[in-house]
Design an enzyme around this catalytic site. Structure first.
Site, PDB file in Angstrom:
ATOM      1  N   GLY A  41       0.827  -1.197   0.000  1.00 59.46           N
ATOM      2  CA  GLY A  41       0.000   0.000   0.000  1.00 59.46           C
ATOM      3  C   GLY A  41       0.861   1.247   0.000  1.00 59.46           C
ATOM      4  N   GLY A  46       1.435   4.117   3.885  1.00 58.46           N
ATOM      5  CA  GLY A  46       2.420   3.275   3.220  1.00 58.46           C
ATOM      6  C   GLY A  46       3.542   4.060   2.570  1.00 58.46           C
ATOM      7  N   ARG A 338     -19.124  13.296  13.903  1.00 57.22           N
ATOM      8  CA  ARG A 338     -19.805  12.743  12.741  1.00 57.22           C
ATOM      9  C   ARG A 338     -20.925  11.780  13.105  1.00 57.22           C
ATOM     10  NH1 ARG A 338     -14.479  11.733   8.863  1.00 57.22           N
ATOM     11  NH2 ARG A 338     -14.167  13.935   8.380  1.00 57.22           N
ATOM     12  N   HIS A 408     -18.214   5.705   5.349  1.00 54.07           N
ATOM     13  CA  HIS A 408     -17.019   6.475   5.009  1.00 54.07           C
ATOM     14  C   HIS A 408     -15.734   5.770   5.448  1.00 54.07           C
ATOM     15  CE1 HIS A 408     -14.484   9.856   4.197  1.00 54.07           C
ATOM     16  NE2 HIS A 408     -14.241  10.113   5.458  1.00 54.07           N
ATOM     17  N   GLU A 432      -5.369   3.407   8.336  1.00 60.36           N
ATOM     18  CA  GLU A 432      -6.721   2.861   8.481  1.00 60.36           C
ATOM     19  C   GLU A 432      -6.730   1.342   8.541  1.00 60.36           C
ATOM     20  OE1 GLU A 432     -11.169   3.451   6.438  1.00 60.36           O
ATOM     21  OE2 GLU A 432      -9.387   4.254   5.436  1.00 60.36           O
ATOM     22  N   ARG A 442     -14.263   8.234  14.470  1.00 64.41           N
ATOM     23  CA  ARG A 442     -13.102   9.079  14.176  1.00 64.41           C
ATOM     24  C   ARG A 442     -13.511  10.529  14.025  1.00 64.41           C
ATOM     25  NH1 ARG A 442     -11.026  11.331   9.801  1.00 64.41           N
ATOM     26  NH2 ARG A 442     -12.169  10.119   8.236  1.00 64.41           N
TER      27      ARG A 442
END
Length: 644
Positions: A41, A46, A338, A408, A432, A442
């Site tokens: 990644g 990454g 959120r 999300h 993540e 988050r």
């Protein structure tokens, strides 16, 4: 069997990371050349990790399933990146960023990891400025900040609505420099298919060349996964179409525990679904909640007229508008976290006050434009307004945006200790891909912060602590039986998929899974629904293995085969998510069990029985096994969240 050991250092919270670095083992420069690290990644986590390892002198292989690291989904992050610089002098501090993050995650994250994240956040900004990231600046030329949900201070650094893109270009330039120097070798269009474990340690990976179809093996003294989240299990999400989480799932099936799989974030400001043939959702940045006000009609009759196109929202008078977040949460208003904003929008729409299809609310900039002027709003959010208009054919300067919650980010991920190492020695997870820092929800602008913190400032230290006693381990040939067995297993899996020759496309089956996930494991969950969801997912999985049709062959570019491989993982992942949600008999953050709520409808935790990280162990036969890492809060008072 692996034992959960979080390896949290001794000492005061503010001294743990310093103490760790003072006492960790190091690898001298000459020995670093003897050690190989594989980074899977090349998004922010990454790319930052691979560039840092290369700069330190390790031999690095960076695997990227896109044609360029610049296409990583990190590029889609819009609003900003948090740091505790306190440039606005409004009361911010490392402790306050730490506190807001733990509180925003509803007290389901590990104290020591979150404090370290807040502690290194300031270094990230310095690093990115040095790379030339064009952060917004105020009139005097200093870096500017704006507010984000879940905080009463302005700590978010941004580059208009393109922050992720600019940060990724910075990390990409650092990575490119190491590629040029020869310390990093890039492998584009390469997808991880399996992780090779020898004598209990991660020793390499098996990959598929997505252009030629060739199966290849690579040895590494250590493997780092920076492969993002698994939100696309829901089919419709704000993630890029290729985002998948399969690498983490391969690790789980090789023995790495999976932490809190049910903790999935619902983002409140997504452009609503507009048709049944839609395959992706588009996010409107949370930064818009700084100046935009969220509302629905105060009266159902007006909502019905708007839905019937008999009334325009801009014609509705102020006294007939319900600014419901400002009404319910006066202290934070439109900047509640959120999960809180998403549930509030769903409640209004379920009650009949939604607009358009009934599954939308308004995000209105009328007052901001009157107060600040259109030019100021355009300077702050212009590219976001352009994107919205291109998608909806509506001008948000003149009529309110329409938004609705959508899948999300995934707070769950591979369980890691303080060193970001999984339960497989030598296998690390960053960004993540791990569960580490965000608890059950988050905060906005913290994903970029975590990805760069893990890649630039955490893994370069912690991976050395692991590699220090590996310098005498010779490179293992990929002719080793463990590699060859893994290659044969992958080839057999691909043949099995190609031989099904059913009638249904991969996307049609994925859509069925997504609907089941949204209906039963989505914004609101209950025991009966979760049990139905598990049964439904099993049905779809059986249907997939009997009736999926994959055209083409395995020795060339085959996008349907790629998607089928990932869907096979999603069909197992979805069941684990539902199991975890069923087990957690409480509401916390984005995990909302309808049976457990306050009289006002807010999430109601059960700290006595569920203050732990749920770490699931894969079993070849039978159900996965649950392990629990207790969460201990010594520096924060645990209490019911209150944003009023």
């Amino acid at each position: 069997m692996a034992i959960l050991n979080s390896k949290i250092p001794e000492g005061q919270l503010s001294e743990k990371w310093i103490n760790y670095k003072d006492k960790q083992d190091l690898v001298n420069p000459a020995n670093k050349r003897k050690l190989d690290i594989i980074v899977v990644g090349t998004g922010l986590a990454g790319a930052a990790a691979a560039a840092s390892f290369g700069e330190l002198g390790f031999n690095v292989k960076a695997l990227c399933y896109q044609d360029s690291a610049r296409r990583a989904h990190s590029i889609a992050a819009q609003g900003g990146i948090n740091a505790a610089k306190n440039y606005p002098n409004d009361g911010d501090s490392i402790y306050r960023l730490f506190y807001d993050t733990v509180k925003g995650g509803d007290y389901r994250s590990r104290e020591a990891n979150v404090y370290r994240l807040a502690e290194v956040s300031n270094q990230i900004i310095d690093q990115c400025v040095a790379q030339g990231v064009p952060f917004a600046r105020d009139y005097g030329g200093l870096l500017d900040n704006r507010s984000f949900g879940g905080a009463l201070v302005s700590r978010t650094f941004y580059a208009r609505g393109q922050t992720g893109q600019q940060l990724l270009l910075g990390a990409y330039s650092a990575l490119g420099r190491q590629v040029q120097k020869g310390t990093v070798k890039m492998y584009p269009r390469t997808e991880l298919m399996d992780i090779v474990v020898i004598d209990g340690r991660a020793r390499g990976v098996v990959v598929r060349n997505l252009v030629t179809g060739e199966i290849e093996s690579h040895f590494g003294h250590a493997v780092v996964l920076g492969t993002g989240g698994y939100g696309n299990v829901f089919f419709l999400s704000t993630n890029a179409m290729g985002s998948n989480g399969s690498a983490a799932w391969k690790a789980y099936k090789k023995g790495a525990f999976f932490g809190n799989p049910s903790f999935v974030q619902i983002h409140p400001t997504c452009i609503p679904v507009h048709g049944e043939f839609q395959s992706k959702l588009t996010l409107m940045s949370e930064s818009l909640r700084n100046d935009g006000r969220i509302w629905v009609p105060k009266h159902k009759a007006d909502a019905e007229k708007i839905r019937a196109e008999q009334l325009r929202p801009e014609d509705l008078s102020e006294e007939n508008r319900d600014y419901y977040l400002e009404r319910r949460y006066p202290a934070f208003g439109n900047l509640v976290p959120r999960d809180v904003a998403s549930r509030a929008a769903k409640e209004r729409c379920d009650a009949g006050f939604g607009v358009e299809t009934g599954k939308a609310v308004y995000l209105d900039f009328k007052h901001a434009i009157e107060r600040l002027g259109r030019d100021t709003i355009e300077a702050r959010y212009g590219n976001l307004f352009q994107m919205y208009e291109k998608i909806t054919d509506q001008n948000p300067y003149e009529t309110p945006m329409m938004i609705y919650p959508a899948i999300h980010y995934t707070m769950g991920g591979l369980w890691v200790d303080y060193e970001l190492q999984t339960t497989i020695p030598g296998l690390f997870a960053a960004g993540e891909a791990n569960f580490s820092d965000h608890g059950a929800n988050r905060l906005g602008a913290s994903a970029l912060m975590q990805g760069l913190a893990d890649g630039y400032f955490v893994l370069p230290y912690t991976i050395q602590n692991y590699l220090a006693d590996q310098i005498n381990v010779p490179r293992i040939s990929t002719d080793n039986k463990a590699f060859k067995d893994a290659e044969q297993s992958i080839k057999a899996q691909l043949k099995k998929l190609m031989d099904i020759k059913g009638k249904q496309s991969v996307d049609s089956l994925h859509k069925k899974l997504g609907l089941a996930m949204w209906d039963y494991v989505g914004m609101a969950r209950n025991a009966e629904g979760l049990k139905k969801g598990i049964a439904k997912i099993k049905e779809i999985r059986e249907e997939f293995w009997k009736d999926v049709r994959i055209p083409g062959n395995t020795d060339t570019i085959n996008l349907e085969l790629e998607k089928a491989n990932r869907l096979a993982d999603f069909l197992e992942m979805g069941e684990l998510m539902a199991r975890d949600a069923l087990n957690r008999e409480e509401s916390c953050g984005g995990h909302y069990r309808e049976e457990f709520k306050t009289p006002e409808g807010e999430a109601l935790r059960n700290d006595k029985n569920f203050m732990y990280v749920a770490a699931w162990e894969h079993k070849e036969k039978g159900d996965p096994k649950l392990h629990k890492e207790p969460l201990v809060y010594e520096n924060i008072e645990v209490k019911q969240r209150n944003y009023k």
